[in-house]
Design a protein around this motif. Structure first.
Motif, PDB file in Angstrom:
ATOM      1  N   PRO A 241      -7.956  18.476  -0.971  1.00  0.00           N
ATOM      2  CA  PRO A 241      -6.853  17.661  -0.425  1.00  0.00           C
ATOM      3  C   PRO A 241      -5.807  17.338  -1.492  1.00  0.00           C
ATOM      4  O   PRO A 241      -6.088  17.350  -2.696  1.00  0.00           O
ATOM      5  CB  PRO A 241      -7.558  16.375   0.043  1.00  0.00           C
ATOM      6  N   LEU A 242      -4.612  17.012  -1.019  1.00  0.00           N
ATOM      7  CA  LEU A 242      -3.571  16.521  -1.925  1.00  0.00           C
ATOM      8  C   LEU A 242      -3.837  15.081  -2.334  1.00  0.00           C
ATOM      9  O   LEU A 242      -3.522  14.678  -3.436  1.00  0.00           O
ATOM     10  CB  LEU A 242      -2.196  16.617  -1.263  1.00  0.00           C
ATOM     11  N   GLY A 243      -4.408  14.280  -1.427  1.00  0.00           N
ATOM     12  CA  GLY A 243      -4.724  12.883  -1.750  1.00  0.00           C
ATOM     13  C   GLY A 243      -4.108  11.917  -0.761  1.00  0.00           C
ATOM     14  O   GLY A 243      -4.620  11.717   0.329  1.00  0.00           O
ATOM     15  N   VAL A 244      -2.971  11.323  -1.127  1.00  0.00           N
ATOM     16  CA  VAL A 244      -2.240  10.395  -0.253  1.00  0.00           C
ATOM     17  C   VAL A 244      -0.870  11.000   0.048  1.00  0.00           C
ATOM     18  O   VAL A 244      -0.129  11.355  -0.877  1.00  0.00           O
ATOM     19  CB  VAL A 244      -2.072   9.006  -0.901  1.00  0.00           C
ATOM     20  N   ILE A 245      -0.564  11.102   1.317  1.00  0.00           N
ATOM     21  CA  ILE A 245       0.706  11.691   1.737  1.00  0.00           C
ATOM     22  C   ILE A 245       1.538  10.622   2.441  1.00  0.00           C
ATOM     23  O   ILE A 245       1.083   9.983   3.395  1.00  0.00           O
ATOM     24  CB  ILE A 245       0.475  12.884   2.679  1.00  0.00           C
ATOM     25  N   GLY A 246       2.742  10.425   1.955  1.00  0.00           N
ATOM     26  CA  GLY A 246       3.680   9.504   2.593  1.00  0.00           C
ATOM     27  C   GLY A 246       4.640  10.285   3.464  1.00  0.00           C
ATOM     28  O   GLY A 246       5.266  11.245   2.992  1.00  0.00           O
ATOM     29  N   ILE A 247       4.762   9.902   4.727  1.00  0.00           N
ATOM     30  CA  ILE A 247       5.623  10.623   5.663  1.00  0.00           C
ATOM     31  C   ILE A 247       6.650   9.655   6.226  1.00  0.00           C
ATOM     32  O   ILE A 247       6.310   8.599   6.772  1.00  0.00           O
ATOM     33  CB  ILE A 247       4.794  11.266   6.790  1.00  0.00           C
ATOM     34  N   ILE A 248       7.919  10.010   6.050  1.00  0.00           N
ATOM     35  CA  ILE A 248       9.035   9.163   6.466  1.00  0.00           C
ATOM     36  C   ILE A 248       9.818   9.945   7.508  1.00  0.00           C
ATOM     37  O   ILE A 248      10.267  11.063   7.237  1.00  0.00           O
ATOM     38  CB  ILE A 248       9.932   8.810   5.266  1.00  0.00           C
ATOM     39  N   TYR A 249       9.967   9.399   8.702  1.00  0.00           N
ATOM     40  CA  TYR A 249      10.544  10.197   9.781  1.00  0.00           C
ATOM     41  C   TYR A 249      11.357   9.316  10.719  1.00  0.00           C
ATOM     42  O   TYR A 249      11.252   8.096  10.710  1.00  0.00           O
ATOM     43  CB  TYR A 249       9.447  10.936  10.560  1.00  0.00           C
ATOM     44  N   GLU A 250      12.175   9.989  11.517  1.00  0.00           N
ATOM     45  CA  GLU A 250      13.047   9.308  12.468  1.00  0.00           C
ATOM     46  C   GLU A 250      12.741   9.780  13.885  1.00  0.00           C
ATOM     47  O   GLU A 250      12.329  10.919  14.098  1.00  0.00           O
ATOM     48  CB  GLU A 250      14.518   9.611  12.153  1.00  0.00           C
ATOM     49  N   SER A 251      12.949   8.910  14.832  1.00  0.00           N
ATOM     50  CA  SER A 251      12.998   9.228  16.261  1.00  0.00           C
ATOM     51  C   SER A 251      11.687   9.693  16.879  1.00  0.00           C
ATOM     52  O   SER A 251      11.131   9.009  17.732  1.00  0.00           O
ATOM     53  CB  SER A 251      14.081  10.276  16.547  1.00  0.00           C
ATOM     54  N   ARG A 252      11.207  10.856  16.485  1.00  0.00           N
ATOM     55  CA  ARG A 252      10.118  11.499  17.225  1.00  0.00           C
ATOM     56  C   ARG A 252       8.792  10.745  17.093  1.00  0.00           C
ATOM     57  O   ARG A 252       8.128  10.854  16.061  1.00  0.00           O
ATOM     58  CB  ARG A 252       9.904  12.919  16.733  1.00  0.00           C
ATOM     59  N   PRO A 253       8.345  10.055  18.127  1.00  0.00           N
ATOM     60  CA  PRO A 253       7.054   9.357  18.027  1.00  0.00           C
ATOM     61  C   PRO A 253       5.865  10.300  17.943  1.00  0.00           C
ATOM     62  O   PRO A 253       4.814   9.931  17.408  1.00  0.00           O
ATOM     63  CB  PRO A 253       7.012   8.501  19.298  1.00  0.00           C
TER      64      PRO A 253
ATOM     65  N   ARG B  20       5.786   6.101   7.911  1.00  0.00           N
ATOM     66  CA  ARG B  20       6.887   5.157   8.103  1.00  0.00           C
ATOM     67  C   ARG B  20       7.870   5.772   9.084  1.00  0.00           C
ATOM     68  O   ARG B  20       8.700   6.609   8.728  1.00  0.00           O
ATOM     69  CB  ARG B  20       7.562   4.860   6.753  1.00  0.00           C
ATOM     70  N   GLY B  21       7.762   5.380  10.361  1.00  0.00           N
ATOM     71  CA  GLY B  21       8.671   5.873  11.379  1.00  0.00           C
ATOM     72  C   GLY B  21       9.964   5.089  11.393  1.00  0.00           C
ATOM     73  O   GLY B  21      10.104   4.056  10.741  1.00  0.00           O
ATOM     74  N   GLY B  22      10.931   5.574  12.153  1.00  0.00           N
ATOM     75  CA  GLY B  22      12.220   4.903  12.253  1.00  0.00           C
ATOM     76  C   GLY B  22      12.142   3.657  13.097  1.00  0.00           C
ATOM     77  O   GLY B  22      11.281   3.510  13.970  1.00  0.00           O
ATOM     78  N   SER B  23      13.060   2.734  12.854  1.00  0.00           N
ATOM     79  CA  SER B  23      13.076   1.475  13.602  1.00  0.00           C
ATOM     80  C   SER B  23      13.296   1.709  15.084  1.00  0.00           C
ATOM     81  O   SER B  23      12.838   0.927  15.920  1.00  0.00           O
ATOM     82  CB  SER B  23      14.176   0.559  13.049  1.00  0.00           C
ATOM     83  N   GLU B  24      13.973   2.826  15.422  1.00  0.00           N
ATOM     84  CA  GLU B  24      14.255   3.094  16.832  1.00  0.00           C
ATOM     85  C   GLU B  24      12.992   3.460  17.621  1.00  0.00           C
ATOM     86  O   GLU B  24      12.998   3.435  18.851  1.00  0.00           O
ATOM     87  CB  GLU B  24      15.294   4.220  16.958  1.00  0.00           C
ATOM     88  N   ALA B  25      11.894   3.801  16.931  1.00  0.00           N
ATOM     89  CA  ALA B  25      10.649   4.184  17.611  1.00  0.00           C
ATOM     90  C   ALA B  25       9.514   3.218  17.295  1.00  0.00           C
ATOM     91  O   ALA B  25       8.347   3.569  17.432  1.00  0.00           O
ATOM     92  CB  ALA B  25      10.260   5.606  17.209  1.00  0.00           C
ATOM     93  N   LEU B  26       9.842   2.002  16.905  1.00  0.00           N
ATOM     94  CA  LEU B  26       8.820   1.067  16.419  1.00  0.00           C
ATOM     95  C   LEU B  26       7.736   0.810  17.467  1.00  0.00           C
ATOM     96  O   LEU B  26       6.536   0.864  17.163  1.00  0.00           O
ATOM     97  CB  LEU B  26       9.474  -0.257  16.024  1.00  0.00           C
TER      98      LEU B  26
END
Length: 427
Positions: free
Chosen positions: A125-137, A157-163
């Motif tokens: 494994p890579l370890g810890v993956i941070g994913i930052i994205y918009e819109s698509r739930p 960390r999704g976008g505020s529009e899909a909270l």
């Protein structure tokens, strides 16, 4: 900075540090989890999603209503919407990832050396993956699935529009982790919409091993600029279809029409159509009629406008535009060489296709076009993890290092050297 802002920044910093610490601890447990535990979690998440279909759609409706009230663009609303079909697709994606072979622990290229030791490589494994994205739930479910299968912990960390949508999906993920006896912190969905959380995440090199941004060009440029952690990314999806003068006309029309109209708001949608002058007088009128019926606005070069008077004048900016809308740039080129020169000058190294019956030209196009996906006689819309057999994708990388193209389970792993000996010492 006033005291209130300072206190908020401190609080978010402390919150994100806690997230990172918990993710690092969870990654060690997930990294050594056996295949059965990981697959049990994935299947349990899929079942939880299907059981919560009504609740997921209701949560998404709150996001959609808020997005419409805020004036989100149609392309963003299209990405944001979660339907019953979308819920089923998320669940199916999880099951497909569960059905894949677990790559973790696989040893390849094991060879004896003159000293008697065996040297090979093990996938880890890579370890810890941070994913930052918009819109698509759906990214929340896809990312969790791929990271888990690859033995990684994920910070999402999704976008505020899909909270609301993302939090509802996160609840299903937690059910699945619990059912498999895996730590809840293996997948953490960030609860704050404050942009400062992103600023913290991209600098947490102590806790995060790689970042994957998914969203608009502005987001990805920001992450690339500020990150202190390696980034897997793509900036644009300026995809091309080139119709060669040795193309089958029916194939050419079908591929070029589908590549643009099957869906407008995706990164693998064709944005520029290139047509060889030897076939333009047959291909463009046929395509022009179909695009007009579909409501696609055409912007063309002078030769295109001679054949398609309804086309607007294409500017230099049109050749490098990612419209994500029913707009298409069209250019008539002399031959394949000029087409490849255009792609090299204006393309984004995402996905490019040729339609031709000439085997030699097809092979040359595959070899010389420097994109993450290069296709022959197929729509660019196939550039997708599911269509490539990856089950799901965490994104499409146009980088050249580590991962390129649709990033599935294997793209979220790395290799380490392993040595097997029997008491050998170096002389």
């Amino acid at each position: 900075m006033n005291n209130t802002n300072h206190e908020t920044t401190l609080a978010i910093g402390q919150y994100m540090t806690g997230v990172g610490q918990r993710a690092r601890a969870a990654s060690r447990i997930v990294g050594r989890a056996d295949t059965r535990a990981k697959d049990t979690a994935l299947l349990a998440i899929a079942a939880a999603l299907e059981a919560a279909e009504d609740a997921l759609i209701a949560a998404n409706r709150l996001d959609m209503d808020a997005g419409q009230a805020a004036g989100l663009e149609p392309a963003l609303l299209d990405r944001l919407e979660l339907t019953a079909k979308g819920v089923k697709a998320m669940a199916q994606g999880l099951r497909e990832v569960a059905a894949q072979t677990d790559p973790i622990g696989e040893i390849t290229d094991l060879k004896y050396r003159p000293s008697g030791i065996q040297v090979g490589r093990m996938r880890v494994p890579l370890g810890v993956i941070g994913i930052i994205y918009e819109s698509r739930p759906n990214v929340t479910a896809d990312a969790a699935a791929l990271c888990l299968k690859a033995g990684n912990a994920a910070i999402l960390r999704g976008g505020s529009e899909a909270l609301q949508s993302n939090q509802a999906i996160a609840a299903c993920i937690q059910q699945g982790l619990a059912a498999a006896g895996l730590p809840a912190d293996a997948v953490q969905v960030i609860e704050t919409t404050d942009r400062a959380a992103v600023g913290e995440l991209v600098r947490m090199a102590e806790y995060v091993d790689v970042l994957v941004p998914r969203g608009g060009k502005g987001l990805i440029e920001r992450i690339s600029r500020e990150a202190r952690v390696p980034v897997i990314k793509h900036l644009d999806g300026v995809c091309h279809v080139y119709i060669d003068d040795r193309a089958d006309l029916d194939k050419a029309v079908a591929v070029a029409y589908n590549a643009k109209t099957q869906r407008y708001g995706t990164c693998n949608t064709m944005e520029t159509l290139l047509v060889a002058e030897g076939i333009a007088d047959r291909a463009l009128p046929a395509l022009g009629r179909r695009y007009q019926q579909a409501g696609v606005e055409l912007r063309g070069c002078p030769k295109t406008r001679d054949l398609l008077p309804q086309a607007k004048v294409a500017t230099e900016e049109d050749w490098c535009a990612e419209y994500l809308a029913p707009i298409l740039a069209v250019r008539v080129v002399k031959d394949m060489d000029e087409a490849m020169q255009h792609i090299a000058a204006y393309g984004s190294a995402h996905t490019d296709a040729i339609v031709t019956e000439d085997y030699s030209r097809a092979r040359r196009f595959l070899r010389e076009v420097d994109s993450s996906s290069v296709m022959v006689n197929a729509s660019t819309r196939f550039a997708d993890g599911g269509e490539y057999g990856l089950g799901a994708e965490i994104g499409i990388s146009t980088d050249k290092l580590h991962a390129r193209g649709p990033v599935g389970v294997e793209g979220l792993t790395t290799l380490k050297f392993v040595v097997l000996g029997d008491g050998q010492i170096r002389q």
